[in-house]
Design a protein around this motif. Structure first.
Motif, PDB file in Angstrom:
ATOM      1  N   ALA A   1       0.826  -1.206   0.000  1.00 59.94           N
ATOM      2  CA  ALA A   1       0.000   0.000   0.000  1.00 59.94           C
ATOM      3  C   ALA A   1       0.862   1.258   0.000  1.00 59.94           C
ATOM      4  CB  ALA A   1      -0.939   0.004   1.200  1.00 59.94           C
ATOM      5  N   GLY A   2       1.959   1.227   0.723  1.00 65.49           N
ATOM      6  CA  GLY A   2       2.876   2.368   0.706  1.00 65.49           C
ATOM      7  C   GLY A   2       3.477   2.602  -0.669  1.00 65.49           C
ATOM      8  N   VAL A   3       3.855   1.508  -1.358  1.00 72.77           N
ATOM      9  CA  VAL A   3       4.349   1.648  -2.730  1.00 72.77           C
ATOM     10  C   VAL A   3       3.245   2.192  -3.627  1.00 72.77           C
ATOM     11  CG1 VAL A   3       5.294   0.374  -4.692  1.00 72.77           C
ATOM     12  CG2 VAL A   3       6.033  -0.188  -2.383  1.00 72.77           C
ATOM     13  N   GLY A   4       1.982   1.759  -3.369  1.00 70.89           N
ATOM     14  CA  GLY A   4       0.863   2.280  -4.148  1.00 70.89           C
ATOM     15  C   GLY A   4       0.694   3.775  -3.983  1.00 70.89           C
ATOM     16  N   PHE A   5       0.924   4.291  -2.774  1.00 70.74           N
ATOM     17  CA  PHE A   5       0.832   5.735  -2.566  1.00 70.74           C
ATOM     18  C   PHE A   5       1.901   6.480  -3.372  1.00 70.74           C
ATOM     19  CE2 PHE A   5      -1.738   4.822   1.262  1.00 70.74           C
ATOM     20  CZ  PHE A   5      -2.742   5.765   1.063  1.00 70.74           C
ATOM     21  N   ILE A   6       3.105   5.917  -3.449  1.00 72.38           N
ATOM     22  CA  ILE A   6       4.158   6.565  -4.248  1.00 72.38           C
ATOM     23  C   ILE A   6       3.739   6.635  -5.709  1.00 72.38           C
ATOM     24  CG2 ILE A   6       6.550   6.382  -4.994  1.00 72.38           C
ATOM     25  CD1 ILE A   6       7.220   5.073  -2.370  1.00 72.38           C
TER      26      ILE A   6
ATOM     27  N   VAL B   1      -0.449  -8.988  -2.280  1.00 68.29           N
ATOM     28  CA  VAL B   1       0.440  -7.858  -2.566  1.00 68.29           C
ATOM     29  C   VAL B   1      -0.201  -6.912  -3.568  1.00 68.29           C
ATOM     30  CG1 VAL B   1       2.711  -7.196  -3.454  1.00 68.29           C
ATOM     31  CG2 VAL B   1       2.471  -9.251  -2.044  1.00 68.29           C
ATOM     32  N   GLN B   2      -0.920  -7.459  -4.549  1.00 65.22           N
ATOM     33  CA  GLN B   2      -1.487  -6.639  -5.609  1.00 65.22           C
ATOM     34  C   GLN B   2      -2.700  -5.829  -5.143  1.00 65.22           C
ATOM     35  OE1 GLN B   2      -2.406  -9.336  -8.791  1.00 65.22           O
ATOM     36  NE2 GLN B   2      -0.284 -10.035  -9.041  1.00 65.22           N
ATOM     37  N   ARG B   3      -3.581  -6.446  -4.328  1.00 69.14           N
ATOM     38  CA  ARG B   3      -4.829  -5.786  -3.956  1.00 69.14           C
ATOM     39  C   ARG B   3      -4.618  -4.461  -3.218  1.00 69.14           C
ATOM     40  NH1 ARG B   3      -6.868 -11.071  -2.855  1.00 69.14           N
ATOM     41  NH2 ARG B   3      -6.426 -10.751  -0.637  1.00 69.14           N
ATOM     42  N   PRO B   4      -3.761  -4.384  -2.154  1.00 70.08           N
ATOM     43  CA  PRO B   4      -3.587  -3.085  -1.480  1.00 70.08           C
ATOM     44  C   PRO B   4      -3.025  -2.009  -2.401  1.00 70.08           C
ATOM     45  CG  PRO B   4      -2.752  -4.884  -0.127  1.00 70.08           C
ATOM     46  CD  PRO B   4      -3.023  -5.463  -1.464  1.00 70.08           C
ATOM     47  N   LEU B   5      -2.077  -2.384  -3.277  1.00 71.70           N
ATOM     48  CA  LEU B   5      -1.487  -1.394  -4.183  1.00 71.70           C
ATOM     49  C   LEU B   5      -2.534  -0.839  -5.122  1.00 71.70           C
ATOM     50  CD1 LEU B   5       1.958  -1.746  -5.886  1.00 71.70           C
ATOM     51  CD2 LEU B   5       0.018  -0.988  -7.232  1.00 71.70           C
ATOM     52  N   ALA B   6      -3.324  -1.738  -5.760  1.00 72.11           N
ATOM     53  CA  ALA B   6      -4.329  -1.284  -6.704  1.00 72.11           C
ATOM     54  C   ALA B   6      -5.447  -0.524  -6.009  1.00 72.11           C
ATOM     55  CB  ALA B   6      -4.898  -2.485  -7.458  1.00 72.11           C
ATOM     56  N   THR B   7      -5.807  -0.942  -4.804  1.00 69.72           N
ATOM     57  CA  THR B   7      -6.872  -0.256  -4.062  1.00 69.72           C
ATOM     58  C   THR B   7      -6.492   1.193  -3.764  1.00 69.72           C
ATOM     59  OG1 THR B   7      -7.582  -2.336  -3.058  1.00 69.72           O
ATOM     60  CG2 THR B   7      -8.236  -0.308  -1.947  1.00 69.72           C
ATOM     61  N   VAL B   8      -5.258   1.403  -3.354  1.00 71.99           N
ATOM     62  CA  VAL B   8      -4.790   2.763  -3.063  1.00 71.99           C
ATOM     63  C   VAL B   8      -4.826   3.625  -4.315  1.00 71.99           C
ATOM     64  CG1 VAL B   8      -2.749   4.093  -2.453  1.00 71.99           C
ATOM     65  CG2 VAL B   8      -3.409   2.151  -1.054  1.00 71.99           C
ATOM     66  N   VAL B   9      -4.363   3.082  -5.453  1.00 73.85           N
ATOM     67  CA  VAL B   9      -4.305   3.874  -6.681  1.00 73.85           C
ATOM     68  C   VAL B   9      -5.710   4.214  -7.174  1.00 73.85           C
ATOM     69  CG1 VAL B   9      -3.551   3.860  -9.087  1.00 73.85           C
ATOM     70  CG2 VAL B   9      -2.059   2.931  -7.318  1.00 73.85           C
ATOM     71  N   ILE B  10      -6.609   3.230  -7.178  1.00 80.16           N
ATOM     72  CA  ILE B  10      -7.969   3.489  -7.675  1.00 80.16           C
ATOM     73  C   ILE B  10      -8.697   4.493  -6.784  1.00 80.16           C
ATOM     74  CG2 ILE B  10     -10.213   2.421  -8.098  1.00 80.16           C
ATOM     75  CD1 ILE B  10      -8.732  -0.122  -8.901  1.00 80.16           C
ATOM     76  N   GLY B  11      -8.667   4.275  -5.464  1.00 79.84           N
ATOM     77  CA  GLY B  11      -9.327   5.207  -4.560  1.00 79.84           C
ATOM     78  C   GLY B  11      -8.745   6.604  -4.637  1.00 79.84           C
ATOM     79  N   GLY B  12      -7.430   6.698  -4.729  1.00 83.22           N
ATOM     80  CA  GLY B  12      -6.800   8.006  -4.818  1.00 83.22           C
ATOM     81  C   GLY B  12      -7.127   8.740  -6.099  1.00 83.22           C
ATOM     82  N   LEU B  13      -7.192   8.001  -7.227  1.00 83.82           N
ATOM     83  CA  LEU B  13      -7.521   8.652  -8.493  1.00 83.82           C
ATOM     84  C   LEU B  13      -8.953   9.157  -8.503  1.00 83.82           C
ATOM     85  CD1 LEU B  13      -5.740   6.336 -11.091  1.00 83.82           C
ATOM     86  CD2 LEU B  13      -5.138   8.670 -10.456  1.00 83.82           C
ATOM     87  N   ILE B  14      -9.868   8.417  -7.877  1.00 83.09           N
ATOM     88  CA  ILE B  14     -11.265   8.876  -7.829  1.00 83.09           C
ATOM     89  C   ILE B  14     -11.377  10.183  -7.056  1.00 83.09           C
ATOM     90  CG2 ILE B  14     -13.555   8.316  -6.955  1.00 83.09           C
ATOM     91  CD1 ILE B  14     -12.946   5.377  -7.522  1.00 83.09           C
ATOM     92  N   SER B  15     -10.803  10.219  -5.854  1.00 79.39           N
ATOM     93  CA  SER B  15     -10.897  11.448  -5.050  1.00 79.39           C
ATOM     94  C   SER B  15     -10.107  12.583  -5.674  1.00 79.39           C
ATOM     95  CB  SER B  15     -10.393  11.169  -3.632  1.00 79.39           C
ATOM     96  OG  SER B  15      -9.008  10.881  -3.640  1.00 79.39           O
ATOM     97  N   ALA B  16      -8.935  12.281  -6.235  1.00 78.76           N
ATOM     98  CA  ALA B  16      -8.119  13.338  -6.839  1.00 78.76           C
ATOM     99  C   ALA B  16      -8.827  13.944  -8.043  1.00 78.76           C
ATOM    100  CB  ALA B  16      -6.763  12.770  -7.237  1.00 78.76           C
TER     101      ALA B  16
END
Length: 533
Positions: free
Chosen positions: A126-131, A197-212
């Protein structure tokens, strides 16, 4: 001679650094690893009494988690700084870069929110997903701001410019965000191997793109109106502000990296001086000396003055009415008692000074001993490290010669045994070095990393001057204090002095003021209880 029997015992005995090791494996399901380890540590701390010589270490995926988290503490600030640098170079404006940079905290809101909705803990993936999210989230801002800047020559009304520009770039912004989000969608719903490993990374990116995306279409136009609708900033001023901000960000990154890798290198003299400044016991002795010095004023301990009022019907004034008397009453010990008490307190100051000097001399010796011990074991460790490398080559050569049939099995065993012996001595020297180094750090009151150097070590036998030695002076001050204490008890038998001043009058006509004076001494009549003192 012997009895052979079958008993229950461990099937395998593992060792780590010559110490027995028992591994207890746990598979974590439906919880984050950090909270599980925290619960285990709490249970062990409160409910399990670990025998002396035993310790509990946490390894495996938890150890990898700790290492990855420390790397993220450096990677995330660097990524944020690089994003801002690239935005500044792209637009040559600190103002435009900061407006686009606002998409990063907006995107973090959605990433955290979607993790909470899907009941996923924060993990390294998830931290890598935030980057990754921070880099993708600024794309919408770049598309929007670049279009606004291209329309500035066509519109004079800034609000009309923003409304038309946002409407024209709505489709490209949505396409940019949806393309990236849809690309991560298969990873977010994956259930195959590696999905944890994949689910937290993708979840962070999708949620962040929606709000952004949503917040960028609302917040960024407002910021553009606020910044562009006000005072215009010259290009040179923007460059100066941008360079100043870049310097501050770079300095903060360098400081963070230095805090992660802080190491103090000291010579023997520097270690002694540092201990004299920072040792806690020495600081406590210094505070004791300050307290004793301040307390010397308590030798002149005069009792409180008494303010009194009295009315005596026998005390009749000339007008025929009784007087009301107001007065002051003060008692004093015999003056020589105050001098003796002050001498006792001054002797206490001298004792504290000598005690501080004794502790300083003792601390110098302890620090020197600990420092030399650490240097000694460091040299021994380096010596055995060289021998270990040589014997390792020798053991490998002996194994190779045995495989080729050029030597016997005994020579092979001898080489291997010698190599293991040197390895054990190397481990022992390393542990002794760490013990000596930790003892030195305690004396220095230092919690960071410490390095000792084998230079500037000159140990000389100091000449012993008995007359000026602080230990001798300490006991001499103690003897003087005992003598002065005897004088204090003797002078307490002397008379106390009492002085009184009063004025009497009444409120009736014809009254006068009648002053009165009184002086007296207090003499002890019963000395039996004072004689043992």
């Amino acid at each position: 001679m012997a009895t052979i029997s079958y008993t229950k015992g461990p099937a395998k005995i593992s060792r780590d650094d010559t110490q027995r090791r028992i591994v207890v494996g746990v598979n974590v399901r439906n919880r984050d690893l950090q909270s599980v380890v925290d619960d285990i540590q709490e249970i062990i701390r409160t409910q399990i009494e670990i025998p002396e010589g035993y310790r509990v270490d946490y390894g495996g995926q938890f150890e990898n988690l700790q290492q990855a988290r420390n790397r993220l503490l450096i990677a995330v600030p660097i990524a944020l700084i690089l994003i801002f640098v690239l935005l500044y170079f792209a637009f040559s404006s600190t103002r435009d870069a900061m407006m686009i940079y606002s998409a990063i905290p907006l995107s973090a809101i959605g990433g955290v929110l979607l993790l909470w909705v899907r009941d996923m803990p924060f993990s390294i993936s998830a931290g890598v997903g935030f980057i990754a999210l921070f880099g993708i989230a600024v794309l919408n801002g770049i598309v929007l701001i670049e279009h606004f800047k291209s329309m500035e020559s066509k519109y004079t009304d800034i609000k009309q410019l923003v409304l038309i520009g946002a409407k024209e770039r709505l489709r490209p912004v949505l396409l940019t965000a949806s393309a990236a989000a849809l690309g991560f969608l298969p990873m977010a719903v994956s259930g195959s191997a590696g999905a944890e490993v994949q689910r937290p990374l993708a979840t962070v990116v999708i949620g962040g793109l929606i709000s952004a995306t949503v917040l960028t279409l609302v917040v960024l136009p407002v910021l553009y109106v606020l910044f562009k609708g006000g005072v215009k900033i010259s290009v040179s001023g923007a460059k100066k502000a941008g360079l100043s901000l870049l310097i501050l960000l770079s300095l903060s990154a360098v400081t963070m990296a230095q805090e992660q890798q802080e190491e103090l290198t000291l010579t023997l003299d520097e270690a002694v001086n540092m201990a004299l400044e920072q040792n806690l016991n020495l600081q406590a002795a210094g505070k004791g000396l300050e307290a004793a010095t301040v307390n010397t004023g308590a030798g002149w301990d005069i009792s409180k003055m008494q303010v009194f009022y009295s009315r005596d019907e026998n005390d009749i004034a000339e007008n025929g009415y009784a007087n009301n008397k107001w007065g002051l009453l003060q008692s004093f010990a015999f003056p020589s008692l105050y001098t003796a008490q002050k001498n006792v307190l001054e002797d206490q100051v001298a004792m504290q000074e000598n005690q501080l000097a004794i502790q300083q001399r003792s601390l110098r010796g302890e620090v020197s001993k600990a420092y030399v011990t650490a240097v000694h074991w460091d040299e021994v460790k380096n010596h055995y490290a060289k021998l270990d490398s040589l014997y390792r080559v020798f053991a490998n050569a002996a194994d190779r010669r045995f495989e080729l049939g050029e030597t016997n099995y005994l020579e092979k065993l001898t080489a291997s045994g010698k190599q293991r012996e040197i390895g054990l001595k190397l481990t022992e020297a390393g542990q002794n070095f760490q013990v000596a180094l930790e003892g030195l750090k305690i004396l220095l009151n230092w919690e960071g990393d410490l390095k000792v150097v084998n230079s500037g070590i000159h140990l000389e036998m100091a000449e012993l001057d008995v007359e000026s030695h602080p230990g001798v002076n300490y006991y001499q001050s103690a003897l003087m204090q005992a003598d002065h204490q005897v004088q204090v008890e003797k002078r307490k038998l002397l008379p106390d002095l009492t002085l009184e001043y009063a004025r009497g009058t009444n409120v009736y006509s014809g009254s006068k003021i009648y002053p009165s004076y009184m002086g007296g001494i207090t003499v002890p009549l019963f000395l039996v209880h004072r004689s043992p003192r």
